[in-house]
Scaffold this motif. Sequence first.
Motif, mmCIF file in Angstrom:
data_model
loop_
_atom_site.group_PDB
_atom_site.id
_atom_site.type_symbol
_atom_site.label_atom_id
_atom_site.label_comp_id
_atom_site.label_asym_id
_atom_site.label_seq_id
_atom_site.Cartn_x
_atom_site.Cartn_y
_atom_site.Cartn_z
ATOM 1 N N ASP A 125 -24.439 -8.812 -13.579
ATOM 2 C CA ASP A 125 -23.501 -8.188 -14.513
ATOM 3 C C ASP A 125 -22.067 -8.414 -14.057
ATOM 4 O O ASP A 125 -21.186 -8.764 -14.868
ATOM 5 N N LEU A 126 -21.821 -8.253 -12.743
ATOM 6 C CA LEU A 126 -20.479 -8.493 -12.219
ATOM 7 C C LEU A 126 -20.079 -9.957 -12.383
ATOM 8 O O LEU A 126 -18.917 -10.264 -12.706
ATOM 9 N N CYS A 127 -21.004 -10.858 -12.202
ATOM 10 C CA CYS A 127 -20.715 -12.288 -12.398
ATOM 11 C C CYS A 127 -20.367 -12.572 -13.854
ATOM 12 O O CYS A 127 -19.436 -13.349 -14.140
ATOM 13 N N LEU A 128 -21.110 -11.946 -14.779
ATOM 14 C CA LEU A 128 -20.814 -12.123 -16.205
ATOM 15 C C LEU A 128 -19.422 -11.597 -16.539
ATOM 16 O O LEU A 128 -18.660 -12.233 -17.275
ATOM 17 N N ARG A 129 -19.090 -10.433 -15.998
ATOM 18 C CA ARG A 129 -17.764 -9.857 -16.225
ATOM 19 C C ARG A 129 -16.670 -10.766 -15.657
ATOM 20 O O ARG A 129 -15.637 -10.987 -16.282
ATOM 21 N N ARG A 130 -16.921 -11.276 -14.429
ATOM 22 C CA ARG A 130 -15.956 -12.180 -13.803
ATOM 23 C C ARG A 130 -15.770 -13.439 -14.648
ATOM 24 O O ARG A 130 -14.647 -13.883 -14.884
ATOM 25 N N ASP A 131 -16.868 -14.001 -15.152
ATOM 26 C CA ASP A 131 -16.784 -15.205 -15.976
ATOM 27 C C ASP A 131 -16.006 -14.926 -17.265
ATOM 28 O O ASP A 131 -15.192 -15.747 -17.696
ATOM 29 N N GLU A 132 -16.259 -13.778 -17.872
ATOM 30 C CA GLU A 132 -15.536 -13.404 -19.093
ATOM 31 C C GLU A 132 -14.046 -13.227 -18.801
ATOM 32 O O GLU A 132 -13.197 -13.699 -19.553
ATOM 33 N N LEU A 133 -13.720 -12.568 -17.713
ATOM 34 C CA LEU A 133 -12.314 -12.406 -17.336
ATOM 35 C C LEU A 133 -11.676 -13.758 -17.035
ATOM 36 O O LEU A 133 -10.511 -13.994 -17.395
ATOM 37 N N ALA A 134 -12.409 -14.638 -16.394
ATOM 38 C CA ALA A 134 -11.878 -15.977 -16.104
ATOM 39 C C ALA A 134 -11.577 -16.713 -17.410
ATOM 40 O O ALA A 134 -10.533 -17.379 -17.522
ATOM 41 N N ARG A 135 -12.458 -16.590 -18.423
ATOM 42 C CA ARG A 135 -12.204 -17.210 -19.728
ATOM 43 C C ARG A 135 -10.962 -16.601 -20.377
ATOM 44 O O ARG A 135 -10.110 -17.320 -20.926
ATOM 45 N N GLN A 136 -10.847 -15.280 -20.329
ATOM 46 C CA GLN A 136 -9.688 -14.609 -20.896
ATOM 47 C C GLN A 136 -8.403 -15.029 -20.181
ATOM 48 O O GLN A 136 -7.363 -15.258 -20.822
#
Length: 114
Positions: A21-32
């Motif tokens: 879940d933290l990796c998914l959040r990090r990936d989403e933040l990286a995209r943003q």
Amino acid sequence: MAQQAAVLQGCNNEVVRCLEDLCLRRDELARQIRRDEEERERLRRDVRALGERLERVSGSLARKAEARDELDKILAETDAAYVKILDSFRALLSVLKQEAGALSKTAVLESNVT
């Protein structure tokens, strides 16, 4: 011991889910972040282009205002000269009328004498 292993396995599974879940959040933040950085760069280019455009328009306005002021000066001088010419024409017309009148009176007087 089997029970402890099951608890440990459950905890391990939960830790793995939390990490995913933290990796998914990090990936989403990286995209943003990438999207926002791209927008920031686009906005910087737009601001730079608008600044250059503003300088060109300001320069053009200054040159046009200077030309207009020069034309205003020329028009004022021309108008003043034209008024002087009109006054001269009026004076000339007045003199011509007086001379014509004087000549007419002289001609009438001479024709009466003969």
